[in-house]
Design an enzyme around this catalytic site. Structure first.
Site, PDB file in Angstrom:
ATOM      1  N   ARG A 235      39.739  38.806  31.657  1.00 33.21           N
ATOM      2  CA  ARG A 235      39.247  37.477  32.019  1.00 33.21           C
ATOM      3  C   ARG A 235      40.091  36.409  31.348  1.00 33.21           C
ATOM      4  O   ARG A 235      40.452  36.519  30.174  1.00 33.21           O
ATOM      5  CB  ARG A 235      37.780  37.327  31.597  1.00 33.21           C
ATOM      6  N   GLU A 264      40.224  29.287  37.848  1.00 32.31           N
ATOM      7  CA  GLU A 264      40.754  29.989  39.012  1.00 32.31           C
ATOM      8  C   GLU A 264      40.235  29.357  40.300  1.00 32.31           C
ATOM      9  O   GLU A 264      39.050  29.019  40.374  1.00 32.31           O
ATOM     10  CB  GLU A 264      40.376  31.476  38.955  1.00 32.31           C
ATOM     11  N   HIS A 283      44.931  37.190  39.944  1.00 28.92           N
ATOM     12  CA  HIS A 283      43.702  37.960  39.711  1.00 28.92           C
ATOM     13  C   HIS A 283      43.494  39.012  40.807  1.00 28.92           C
ATOM     14  O   HIS A 283      42.415  39.126  41.392  1.00 28.92           O
ATOM     15  CB  HIS A 283      42.483  37.027  39.622  1.00 28.92           C
TER      16      HIS A 283
END
Length: 315
Positions: A235, A264, A283
């Protein structure tokens, strides 16, 4: 409104779900929120369809969304990271929260190694130099991982897979995990500061919590072995991004590979954009053909298990 033929509704915060997962949910109307649904979009869909379950692929689920879904019984993450769900709010409302634990572990572990190797061997940089007409054979030196130390922060299903590959590469593998009662053969559990000091590669594989947010800050980076590689497929909130920019720019770290970010999608422009020794990916560590199916079916199974338990208890 309960959906087609009065079927209960499962809301998916995405535009799609694996066909195998949809087959498992054949007793429900599945409503998709779109490619990048915002909070207002999800609230509107909850008010309209009153879902009994939400499968979370993108976006965050907060108290406002929960209150808009008056029939909601379970929030099921399409993946393992439930930090995007307000768990306290869910508990207060009696809504179950579930994660597809381990479903994307092979994919994320492979991506962690893709980033480790790309950093150690400068693959993107050499590719760019070649395309610009350069031949750096006489000047470039990569890092050989054999005999070096790999430090894993987190030793769950992903961390263990990364550890196994590290052992296969001939690395000394150490790990910090306050919840691990034992380590796999060839892995030594150590204190976090000891891991920072000894590791040539530090790879993060822990969930994001209030306690470890920004754990990789300027002070932690100063304790990490000079010239190390830092990789994060967990994360983004684990790393103080401004401190990381400083460490990469000064040479304190050799390189970093990042698959997750504090905000994000990653904002553009961003300080990382001008840093040559950081490798970025959006990601997608857990996004593979097999993981797409595994996460979807696990998320669906969690929905079914909670709803069946509630039905059996008369809830």
């Amino acid at each position: 409104m309960q959906g087609v033929a009065n079927k209960p509704v499962v809301l998916v915060t995405a535009a799609d779900l694996a066909p195998e997962a949809l087959a498992m949910l054949s007793g429900f109307e599945v409503v998709f929120a779109g490619k990048q649904p915002g909070e207002d979009d999800i609230v509107a869909l909850c008010m309209r369809h009153k879902p009994v379950a939400i499968i979370v692929r993108y976006g965050k689920i907060n108290a406002r969304i929960m209150d808009a879904a008056e029939n909601l019984q379970v929030i099921s993450k399409h993946g393992s990271g439930i930090d995007v769900i307000d768990q306290a709010a869910a508990v207060a409302r009696g809504i179950a929260v579930r994660a597809a634990v381990g479903a994307n572990a092979p994919a994320v572990a492979e991506h962690a190694w893709a980033l480790i190797l790309a950093c150690a061997k400068a693959v993107p940089q050499l590719d760019a130099r070649m395309r610009a007409g350069h031949w750096d054979k006489s000047t470039h030196k990569s890092i050989e991982l054999n005999g070096r130390t790999l430090g894993l922060v987190g030793l769950g299903s992903i961390g263990r897979r990364v550890a196994a590959a590290g052992i296969a590469f001939g690395m000394n593998v150490i790990a910090f995990d306050p919840y691990a009662k034992e380590a796999p053969a060839g892995v030594k559990l150590v204190a976090l500061d000891d891991l920072y000091a000894a590791s040539d590669v530090v790879s993060l594989h822990c969930p994001l919590t209030d306690e470890n947010r920004n754990m990789i800050d300027a002070a932690a980076l100063a304790r990490i072995k000079r010239g190390a590689i830092l990789v994060n497929t967990a994360r983004g909130g684990l790393i103080d991004e401004n401190a990381l920019v400083d460490a990469l720019s000064s040479g304190e770290l050799r390189a970093a590979g990042l698959d997750s970010f504090a905000v994000e999608p990653k904002p553009h422009p961003h300080p990382f954009d001008g840093i040559g020794n950081v490798i970025l990916s959006p990601h997608i560590g857990g996004v593979s053909d097999a993981a797409y199916v595994a996460m979807g079916t696990a998320a669906a199974a969690n929905v079914l298990a909670v709803l069946e338990a509630h039905a059996g208890s008369g809830v």
